[in-house]
Structure formats: C-alpha cells, structure tokens
Design a protein around this motif. Sequence first.
Motif, short mmCIF file in Angstrom:
data_model
loop_
_atom_site.label_atom_id
_atom_site.label_comp_id
_atom_site.label_asym_id
_atom_site.label_seq_id
_atom_site.Cartn_x
_atom_site.Cartn_y
_atom_site.Cartn_z
N GLY A 49 0.81 -1.21 0.00
CA GLY A 49 0.00 0.00 0.00
C GLY A 49 0.84 1.26 0.00
O GLY A 49 0.52 2.24 -0.68
N ALA A 50 1.94 1.24 0.74
CA ALA A 50 2.82 2.41 0.82
C ALA A 50 3.48 2.71 -0.52
O ALA A 50 3.70 3.88 -0.88
CB ALA A 50 3.89 2.19 1.89
N LEU A 51 3.81 1.67 -1.27
CA LEU A 51 4.39 1.87 -2.61
C LEU A 51 3.42 2.64 -3.51
O LEU A 51 3.83 3.53 -4.27
CB LEU A 51 4.73 0.52 -3.23
CG LEU A 51 5.91 -0.22 -2.60
CD1 LEU A 51 6.03 -1.63 -3.19
CD2 LEU A 51 7.21 0.55 -2.80
N ALA A 52 2.14 2.32 -3.39
CA ALA A 52 1.13 3.05 -4.16
C ALA A 52 0.89 4.44 -3.58
O ALA A 52 0.69 5.41 -4.32
CB ALA A 52 -0.18 2.27 -4.19
N HIS A 53 0.94 4.53 -2.25
CA HIS A 53 0.62 5.78 -1.55
C HIS A 53 1.51 6.93 -1.99
O HIS A 53 1.04 8.01 -2.36
CB HIS A 53 0.76 5.55 -0.04
CG HIS A 53 0.52 6.77 0.79
ND1 HIS A 53 -0.67 7.00 1.45
CD2 HIS A 53 1.31 7.84 1.07
CE1 HIS A 53 -0.61 8.15 2.10
NE2 HIS A 53 0.59 8.67 1.89
N GLY A 54 2.83 6.74 -1.93
CA GLY A 54 3.75 7.83 -2.25
C GLY A 54 3.61 8.29 -3.68
O GLY A 54 3.55 9.49 -3.96
N ALA A 55 3.56 7.33 -4.60
CA ALA A 55 3.42 7.68 -6.01
C ALA A 55 2.09 8.37 -6.28
O ALA A 55 2.01 9.34 -7.05
CB ALA A 55 3.54 6.42 -6.86
N PHE A 56 1.02 7.88 -5.64
CA PHE A 56 -0.31 8.46 -5.83
C PHE A 56 -0.35 9.90 -5.34
O PHE A 56 -0.87 10.79 -6.03
CB PHE A 56 -1.34 7.62 -5.07
CG PHE A 56 -2.76 7.83 -5.53
CD1 PHE A 56 -3.39 6.90 -6.32
CD2 PHE A 56 -3.47 8.97 -5.16
CE1 PHE A 56 -4.70 7.08 -6.74
CE2 PHE A 56 -4.78 9.17 -5.57
CZ PHE A 56 -5.39 8.21 -6.36
N TRP A 57 0.20 10.14 -4.15
CA TRP A 57 0.17 11.48 -3.58
C TRP A 57 0.99 12.45 -4.43
O TRP A 57 0.60 13.60 -4.66
CB TRP A 57 0.70 11.45 -2.14
CG TRP A 57 0.37 12.67 -1.33
CD1 TRP A 57 -0.20 13.83 -1.78
CD2 TRP A 57 0.58 12.86 0.06
NE1 TRP A 57 -0.35 14.73 -0.75
CE2 TRP A 57 0.12 14.16 0.39
CE3 TRP A 57 1.12 12.06 1.06
CZ2 TRP A 57 0.20 14.68 1.68
CZ3 TRP A 57 1.19 12.57 2.34
CH2 TRP A 57 0.73 13.86 2.65
N ALA A 58 2.14 11.98 -4.95
CA ALA A 58 2.95 12.83 -5.82
C ALA A 58 2.21 13.17 -7.11
O ALA A 58 2.32 14.27 -7.65
CB ALA A 58 4.27 12.12 -6.14
N MET A 59 1.43 12.20 -7.61
CA MET A 59 0.74 12.37 -8.88
C MET A 59 -0.54 13.19 -8.75
O MET A 59 -0.91 13.94 -9.66
CB MET A 59 0.39 10.98 -9.43
CG MET A 59 -0.40 10.96 -10.72
SD MET A 59 0.56 11.62 -12.08
CE MET A 59 1.81 10.37 -12.22
N ILE A 60 -1.22 13.09 -7.62
CA ILE A 60 -2.57 13.64 -7.54
C ILE A 60 -2.59 15.16 -7.58
O ILE A 60 -3.48 15.78 -8.15
CB ILE A 60 -3.29 13.09 -6.28
CG1 ILE A 60 -4.81 13.13 -6.50
CG2 ILE A 60 -2.88 13.82 -5.02
CD1 ILE A 60 -5.58 12.28 -5.53
N GLY A 61 -1.55 15.80 -6.98
CA GLY A 61 -1.47 17.25 -7.05
C GLY A 61 -1.24 17.73 -8.46
O GLY A 61 -1.84 18.71 -8.93
#
Length: 406
Positions: free
Chosen positions: A114-126
């Motif tokens: 989940g953390a692997l997806a979390h960091g990339a997702f947060w970087a991408m969502i902005g």
Amino acid sequence: MDSEKPRQKMTIKSWLALFILAISTFTIVTTELAPVGLLTPIAEGLHSSESAIGMTVSLYAWVGALSALFASVFLGNVAKKRLLLVLTVVLMMSNVLAATVDTYNVLLSARILGALAHGAFWAMIGVTAVAIVPARYIGTATSIVFGGVSAASVFGVPISNYIGIHFGWRQAFWLMATLSVVAFVGITVLVPQITSKSAIGLDALKSVLKSSTLWKIYSATLLAVTAHFAAFTYIEPWLHTQSLLTAAFIPAVLFVYGIAGLAGNFLTGVLIDKYLKMTVALSVLLICAVLITLGLSGSSLSAAYILSAMVIWGVAVSGIFVGFQTWVLRMAEDKTFPASALYVSFFNIAIGIGASVGAWMVSSFSVPLLYIVAGTAIGLSVLLVAIVPASLTAKHSHVEKSYEPN
C-alpha cells in the motif's frame, strides 16, 4: 496555448473530478492511519504486540516517501490517468490483503504494498489537479483535493476504530478496499486523459534540487510540518494535563479540531489563489502563537479557551498543508511531477521526525515544553516564507499541459 482554451472555464465535470480525487486522498490517508485506531484488536487478532502493529504505520510513511521519489524518476512518462488507475488497484489489493491476513509478516507485506502506491499516488494527484483546471484555480483545486487529508484525520481513523470495535478490524480494511473501487470508477469516468510536459527522470529531479526557491519551500515545509506533528502527536496527553477538562470531553475537543481543519480547507481554497504568501505566513504565525500559549498557560485552562485554541490551530494547519503544496506546484514550471514528489517525501519525512522528536522531548522533559519548542520552531519557518516569491513572472506562471478526450 490553444490546447488550454477548452479548460479556461471550470465545468461541472471538472468539479466532480476534483471531488473524486478528494475521495482518493481520503482513502489513501485513512489506509495509512487506520492501524492507529485498530492497534489493540489487530494485535490481539494476529497475536502480536501493539508496538509492532504501530510500526506498520511508521514503515508506511517511510516507504511512501521513497515511493514518491521513485515514481518521479521512473514513472513520469506514464499517462497520468492510467497511472492513477493502476495505483488505485494496488491500494485496493493492499487493503484486501490486510483484511484477510493471518500473520503479522503478511500484514507488514500488505502495508508495504500500500505504501508503494501511496507515495506515487500522492505525488501524482497534485499534478493531476493542476492539469484539469485553469491556472487561476490551482489553489482552489489543491484545497479540494487535499481536503480529503483533513477529512481522513477527522473521520477516517474514528470510523475505522468504530468498525473495528463493533464489526471487527478486518471490516475496516474492507471499507478501504470498497472506497478504492469507488475511486477507481470515479477516476475512470470523470478524470480526463492528461498528457503533461512535466520533465522526468534523474536530471529533472536534480534540476528541482538546484532550485533555491523550491529548497526554501521544502525547508519551510520540513520545519513547520515536523513542529506541527511533534505537537499534535501528543495533543491527547496534553489535554489530560488540564484539570478543568474531563476525560469524557477530550474526544469532543479533538472532533472540534478536525471540523476546524475542514473549515480551514474551505477558507484556504477561497483565499489562496490571490493571497498565497499571506495565507501561509498567517497560518504559521497563528499556530506558533497557539502552541507557545498552550505550553506556557499551565494546567487550569477553561474548556472554552481550549476549544478556541483548537479551532485556530485546526483552521491554520490547513493553510500550511495546502499552502506549501500549492506553492510548490506554482513555482515548479515544467517540473511539477518531480517537484511534487519531493514535497511528498519531505512531508512524510517530517511526520516521522516530528513523532520521534516529540517522543524524545516528552520522555526527557514534558509536554508543555514540547509545545513551547514546537511553537518556536514553526514560528521560525516564517523567515523562510518571507523570502520566497509568491509566484513566478506572468511569462512563466502556468504549467504547460495538453489534453486528450476520454
């Protein structure tokens, strides 16, 4: 640019896209923090210790920080919408796995996934939020999307705790998996295809690191967020020191703080596009004043006084979270993805440092002294805020982007 003309006005679909991205941030942050409210039942269910379960939250934050950097270097050329969908599926798989585990080691694996997806997702969502709105709505878009973070802080952990107590801790992870499906469907239907010209790779990351302006924002973020989380992690112990405040009233105080955070997100969204620098500076100074006052005021504060302080703190912290994120996106020019990824990394590092420093200060000194030191530290960040320009020149004030039809 001609490709931007269709997006010069906000449409209903654009607003709905921002809303579904907010649901996504709510889901990923609640997934990150859910074990905080489920320490005891998970520990009992897996025959492990509460401290070991707590480590799954710390590890999640550190892996998330590395994941954001990895994504900025290696995943920047992947279509934004496609990447968001893939990451949402990974998050869903993480929650399904967490809901069905029988051993601590498998839970740890689920959390790392989940953390692997979390960091990339947060970087991408902005970056995605910026790309689907006109330049003058960047602050508003950021406040809406990252309003999911505030909502997770208010409702996510308590809801997970309630479900864990009444229905079993596994059901809390099933809820997160269900929300991941909702986010997947919403992103599929509402978020447009985006082809961004944001630079990628190690060279782009190095270029961001050479920007003195972005370094000042990152440094201010690291200082302010570390100070905030050092203090906020120990808000419950501080409330217990107040002789005029009953233990039964403490959850209400925390709820008021959370509601103030949601209100702060709305207020920040209204102000930030026109008054970004002033909003961030005022937010920093307000939290500085609150923390130092609480640290110096002793143990006999009235409930009304404490509630007022919590409201100010809750409103102001939204100005910091949304303000710094918006500032990075505004100043990054064509490097929004690596710049945002670095911001996410610094933010997660600050959470870890804040909790660690807070733990050391509380064990070695006292909670009131922690608040005084944290207030002073967050106040010092205004010196960095003061020397960062509010925006680029008009020539460079927009992020180049183009769109493809769904």
